[in-house]
Design a protein around this motif. Structure first.
Motif, PDB file in Angstrom:
ATOM      1  N   THR A 400       0.825  -1.203   0.000  1.00 36.71           N
ATOM      2  CA  THR A 400       0.000   0.000   0.000  1.00 36.71           C
ATOM      3  C   THR A 400       0.863   1.259   0.000  1.00 36.71           C
ATOM      4  O   THR A 400       0.613   2.196  -0.752  1.00 36.71           O
ATOM      5  N   PHE A 401       1.887   1.220   0.871  1.00 31.97           N
ATOM      6  CA  PHE A 401       2.739   2.401   0.979  1.00 31.97           C
ATOM      7  C   PHE A 401       3.592   2.610  -0.277  1.00 31.97           C
ATOM      8  O   PHE A 401       4.124   3.686  -0.503  1.00 31.97           O
ATOM      9  N   GLY A 402       3.712   1.562  -1.063  1.00 33.54           N
ATOM     10  CA  GLY A 402       4.498   1.682  -2.279  1.00 33.54           C
ATOM     11  C   GLY A 402       3.752   2.389  -3.399  1.00 33.54           C
ATOM     12  O   GLY A 402       4.344   2.783  -4.400  1.00 33.54           O
ATOM     13  N   LYS A 403       2.413   2.489  -3.251  1.00 34.70           N
ATOM     14  CA  LYS A 403       1.599   3.075  -4.329  1.00 34.70           C
ATOM     15  C   LYS A 403       0.736   4.209  -3.790  1.00 34.70           C
ATOM     16  O   LYS A 403      -0.238   3.981  -3.074  1.00 34.70           O
ATOM     17  N   PRO A 404       1.065   5.442  -4.174  1.00 37.02           N
ATOM     18  CA  PRO A 404       0.364   6.613  -3.629  1.00 37.02           C
ATOM     19  C   PRO A 404      -1.158   6.546  -3.794  1.00 37.02           C
ATOM     20  O   PRO A 404      -1.886   6.890  -2.864  1.00 37.02           O
ATOM     21  N   VAL A 405      -1.627   6.081  -4.948  1.00 36.24           N
ATOM     22  CA  VAL A 405      -3.075   6.065  -5.183  1.00 36.24           C
ATOM     23  C   VAL A 405      -3.748   5.120  -4.181  1.00 36.24           C
ATOM     24  O   VAL A 405      -4.770   5.421  -3.567  1.00 36.24           O
ATOM     25  N   LEU A 406      -3.115   3.972  -4.013  1.00 38.85           N
ATOM     26  CA  LEU A 406      -3.635   2.971  -3.094  1.00 38.85           C
ATOM     27  C   LEU A 406      -3.620   3.509  -1.656  1.00 38.85           C
ATOM     28  O   LEU A 406      -4.567   3.340  -0.893  1.00 38.85           O
ATOM     29  N   TYR A 407      -2.538   4.193  -1.329  1.00 37.84           N
ATOM     30  CA  TYR A 407      -2.389   4.751   0.020  1.00 37.84           C
ATOM     31  C   TYR A 407      -3.462   5.790   0.298  1.00 37.84           C
ATOM     32  O   TYR A 407      -4.130   5.746   1.340  1.00 37.84           O
ATOM     33  N   ASP A 408      -3.663   6.715  -0.656  1.00 40.32           N
ATOM     34  CA  ASP A 408      -4.671   7.768  -0.446  1.00 40.32           C
ATOM     35  C   ASP A 408      -6.047   7.152  -0.260  1.00 40.32           C
ATOM     36  O   ASP A 408      -6.812   7.549   0.617  1.00 40.32           O
ATOM     37  N   LEU A 409      -6.322   6.137  -1.072  1.00 43.31           N
ATOM     38  CA  LEU A 409      -7.623   5.476  -1.015  1.00 43.31           C
ATOM     39  C   LEU A 409      -7.789   4.744   0.315  1.00 43.31           C
ATOM     40  O   LEU A 409      -8.787   4.888   1.008  1.00 43.31           O
ATOM     41  N   ALA A 410      -6.761   3.967   0.673  1.00 44.94           N
ATOM     42  CA  ALA A 410      -6.829   3.192   1.915  1.00 44.94           C
ATOM     43  C   ALA A 410      -7.033   4.114   3.109  1.00 44.94           C
ATOM     44  O   ALA A 410      -7.802   3.820   4.021  1.00 44.94           O
TER      45      ALA A 410
ATOM     46  N   PRO B  36       5.592  17.182  -1.919  1.00 51.70           N
ATOM     47  CA  PRO B  36       5.351  16.271  -3.035  1.00 51.70           C
ATOM     48  C   PRO B  36       4.088  15.439  -2.797  1.00 51.70           C
ATOM     49  O   PRO B  36       3.966  14.789  -1.748  1.00 51.70           O
ATOM     50  N   LEU B  37       3.163  15.490  -3.762  1.00 54.91           N
ATOM     51  CA  LEU B  37       1.840  14.909  -3.514  1.00 54.91           C
ATOM     52  C   LEU B  37       1.781  13.387  -3.548  1.00 54.91           C
ATOM     53  O   LEU B  37       0.834  12.791  -3.052  1.00 54.91           O
ATOM     54  N   SER B  38       2.774  12.762  -4.137  1.00 55.85           N
ATOM     55  CA  SER B  38       2.667  11.295  -4.174  1.00 55.85           C
ATOM     56  C   SER B  38       3.449  10.626  -3.043  1.00 55.85           C
ATOM     57  O   SER B  38       3.878   9.489  -3.161  1.00 55.85           O
ATOM     58  N   GLN B  39       3.625  11.318  -1.930  1.00 60.17           N
ATOM     59  CA  GLN B  39       4.326  10.686  -0.806  1.00 60.17           C
ATOM     60  C   GLN B  39       3.375   9.840   0.034  1.00 60.17           C
ATOM     61  O   GLN B  39       2.176  10.082   0.091  1.00 60.17           O
ATOM     62  N   THR B  40       3.944   8.828   0.678  1.00 56.98           N
ATOM     63  CA  THR B  40       3.115   7.954   1.534  1.00 56.98           C
ATOM     64  C   THR B  40       3.759   7.794   2.912  1.00 56.98           C
ATOM     65  O   THR B  40       3.486   8.540   3.825  1.00 56.98           O
ATOM     66  N   CYS B  41       4.657   6.814   3.024  1.00 58.33           N
ATOM     67  CA  CYS B  41       5.196   6.425   4.333  1.00 58.33           C
ATOM     68  C   CYS B  41       6.670   6.124   4.135  1.00 58.33           C
ATOM     69  O   CYS B  41       7.102   5.762   3.051  1.00 58.33           O
TER      70      CYS B  41
END
Ligand code: SF4
Lengths: 457, 246
Positions: A400-410, B36-41
């Motif tokens: 999930t953390f590897g894919k921004p779209v998935l992360y935002d959705l999750a 940056p908007l595509s950041q996560t963790c």
């Protein structure tokens, strides 16, 4: 053998809230004494650097230093024996006792003999082994194991000790006055010292340059034993070496202060050769130490001088007690030594930490304990099938953390779910977080959502 | 100065206020902040659980987002430490990552804070920032005294900083530790908040939202009036949130 995990043992210990806090406060008091004592030494950090560098040297020259130690000890008239493991160590001891027709044995505290299971082994052979360190004697009566390497009976209260002594040496029922109990123990031990034909001690520092060694005790019991008995057997882990007598000052200054806050241990007894008509043996024990030496990431753990400071400072040890680790050396240092002995059996110990790092900063020889805990976790996850559900959840999280779209959705799904799910479900028993803690309030939008609206791209 | 803002996943999802305060604060000091908007963790939860390998994708993504910056700033000591120790060393490129407070003190050399906060404030010294990033001298070491977050808080007008009995003991959060060792984690957290309660703290603050989340969860369950705020919110001059019985 399947052991209970540290978390299970800790949960058990912690059920007695008053005792847990008493245990925590007692050890915190020792840690505070240590702080005060270290503050009195302006060169404290230099001492730590020096001790650490000296031990680095020892670990990288251990073969030469051991040979030097052996040759010098032999020249002093000491009989030197080698043991590859606990079993061989115990056999050596047994043979020495047989050869010298020993009947009664006194022992001063030695974590190594505990590690090798010596008492148990000798008792099966019909020997009565008397531990002469007060704390050790108490737990020996109670048929327990030490819960701390410097304060072996720290988990017991005065009242517990009163009960134990009442049952074993006939003190008054209900007595809890430390002076009375200590005096009773002293009288009891005195008899044992007088009767002993052999004294077994540990070794704190073996000095390659001289072939001599030092034993540190606060009660003088190692001296009492070795002076009265005709045979002295010193059991020494091969990592206990230091190169020169001149290095000793650094370690003696650090050891006592780190352990209890004393400026020096009450008795630092130096042994070089047997007294006239007596015998002195040294058994050099490996028991997994060379294996650990071969593990680049973990060999630093062998620098340990067994001061116990990492236990006193560890907020987890203080609240879960030494027995929750199920290993001879508990606490942070035990958690990096034990997986090398049996990765599966001790797989929960490197996780018994928040990686707060207090252990590494308190350690007088600067072992990077918390970094090693982190590294053991990687080894354990890779080499054991520890916890399938955790593994799966970590895999999913990683994806999930590897894919921004998935992360935002999750994130959105999770926040919405938290908002619309009834409280009774959110705080059900499967939500471990929520049993004693509230969840954070769900915000109406994530920072990212807010940012997209409020800041131009 | 151009800076990449890294907002850790749980701050993004649950504490957007702390993130906004961080952004606004940096902007107040004239920093050109890019988010940056595509950041996560950063991958820390996986790594601390033993699965550093599962964090590889998020680490790669992190570098894709932040690789070209000279400075990365994050309002979290532990995520900063993870990136510093386990993500940056494995990649090419030369960004430097800073926790917010150390960025303010060491790079921006902030000597004034334009905020007033008339409350009794308890500071929680989170371990990864303290002993990992060395944001302050820890009580175990015998070095000269310094404390970066506290030096900033002390610049806030009308603030009353409270001394704790155990000034830098761990709160017991520890990421997955909070779940895997629940019993100890909760006890440690309760002991930490009891220290703040004993010393009359009205607002508990710190530089790591995760520790604060843990203690806030315990405080709320106890219906305690103590409020919890990220240090960025205080430095940014935010009001105390929620009903204030204080
Ligand atoms: S690891 Fe360090 S602090 Fe812990 S017992 Fe060994 S020497 Fe002491």
């Amino acid at each position: 053998m399947k052991l209970k995990t540290h978390a299970e043992e800790a949960a058990e210990f912690i059920k007695d809230d008053a005792r847990t806090h008493w245990h925590d406060d007692t050890l915190w008091h020792v840690r505070s004494n240590r702080d005060r004592s270290a503050q009195g030494i302006p060169e404290w950090e230099t001492l730590r650097d020096t001790a650490s560098a000296t031990k680095d040297y020892v670990l990288s020259h251990i073969d030469e230093l051991l040979e030097q130690f052996e040759a010098n000890a032999k020249a002093n008239g000491v009989e030197v024996l080698w043991a590859k493991d606990g079993k061989e160590h115990n056999q050596h001891v047994y043979r020495i006792l047989q050869e010298n027709k020993v009947k009664n044995i006194v022992k001063s505290k030695s974590i190594l003999t505990e590690e090798c299971g010596l008492n148990h082994y000798l008792e099966k052979k019909g020997y009565d082994v008397v531990d002469t360190d007060l704390g050790e004697r108490i737990i020996q009566f109670a048929k327990q194991t030490p819960s701390h390497i410097v304060l072996p009976a720290i988990h017991l209260k005065k009242q517990d000790i009163g009960d134990i002594f009442h049952n074993h040496i006939g003190t008054k029922a209900g007595a809890s006055d430390p002076n009375y109990l200590t005096e009773a123990a002293r009288q009891h031990l005195r008899k044992k010292f007088v009767q002993a034909n052999a004294a077994i001690t540990g070794v704190n520092f073996g000095i390659a340059e001289t072939g001599g060694f030092v034993v540190c005790t606060n009660e003088g019991n190692a001296d009492m034993g070795t002076h009265l008995a005709d045979v002295h057997i010193a059991c020494m882990g091969i990592e206990k070496l230091i190169p020169r007598a001149a290095d000793l000052g650094v370690f003696l200054r650090l050891l006592a202060r780190s352990a209890t806050g004393q400026s020096i241990t009450n008795y630092s007894s130096h042994f070089h050769r047997p007294a006239e008509g007596k015998k002195l043996y040294i058994i050099l024990v490996d028991n997994g130490r060379t294996d650990q030496l071969g593990r680049e990431d973990f060999k630093n753990s062998l620098k340990c001088i067994r001061c116990g400071a990492c236990m006193n400072t560890c907020p987890i040890y203080r609240r879960s007690g030494g027995h929750s680790y199920n290993y001879t050396v508990p606490g942070p240092i035990g958690s990096i030594l034990s997986p090398g002995r049996d990765l599966k059996k001790y797989s929960s110990l490197p996780f018994a930490s928040t990686l707060c790092g207090s252990c590494s900063d308190v350690c007088p020889v600067k072992i990077n304990i918390h970094e090693q805990l982190y590294k053991w976790r990687q080894v354990i996850a890779e080499n054991t099938d520890m916890d399938r559900s955790k593994k799966l959840s970590m895999k999913v999280a990683g994806m999930t953390f590897g894919k921004p779209v998935l992360y935002d959705l999750a994130g959105k799904v999770a926040r919405t779910a938290l908002k619309i799910t009834p409280k009774s479900l959110v705080y059900s028993s499967i939500n471990v977080w929520g049993r004693h803690r509230d969840l954070p309030e769900v915000p109406k939008e994530s920072f990212k959502e807010w940012y997209k609206k409020n800041r131009k791209q | 100065m151009r800076v990449g803002l890294f907002i850790p996943c749980y701050v993004d999802q649950f504490y957007p206020g702390a993130a906004q305060a961080t952004l606004e604060l940096l902007e107040k000091y004239g920093v050109d902040v890019i988010y940056p908007l595509s950041q996560t963790c950063c991958g820390q939860p996986m790594a601390n659980s033993g699965y550093e390998s599962y964090g590889k994708d998020s680490a790669d993504l992190f570098m894709k987002n932040f690789g070209e910056f000279e400075y990365i700033v994050a309002p979290s000591g532990s995520c900063t430490l993870h990136v510093k120790d386990h993500v940056l060393p494995k990649t090419e490129g030369s960004p430097k990552i800073f926790e917010l407070c150390e960025f303010l003190t060491d790079i921006l050399k902030v000597d004034q804070v334009h905020a007033s906060f008339p409350y009794r404030v308890g500071f929680h010294s989170s371990c990864h920032g303290l002993r990992g990033l060395r944001l302050a001298k820890c009580s175990e070491r015998m070095d000269p005294e310094f404390n970066k977050p506290l030096s900033l808080l002390n610049m806030v007008s009308n603030i009353q900083m409270v001394e704790l009995d155990r000034k830098d003991e761990c709160c017991g959060f520890g990421g997955t530790f909070a779940i895997a060792e629940e019993a100890i984690s909760v006890t440690m957290g309760k002991d930490r908040i009891a220290d703040h309660q004993r010393n009359g703290v009205e607002v508990l603050t710190g530089a790591d939202m995760s520790c604060l989340m843990h203690m806030q969860g315990l405080l709320k369950r106890q219906k305690s009036p103590i409020k919890v705020m990220h240090i960025a919110e205080i430095l940014n001059g935010n009001e105390v949130v929620g009903s204030t019985e204080i």
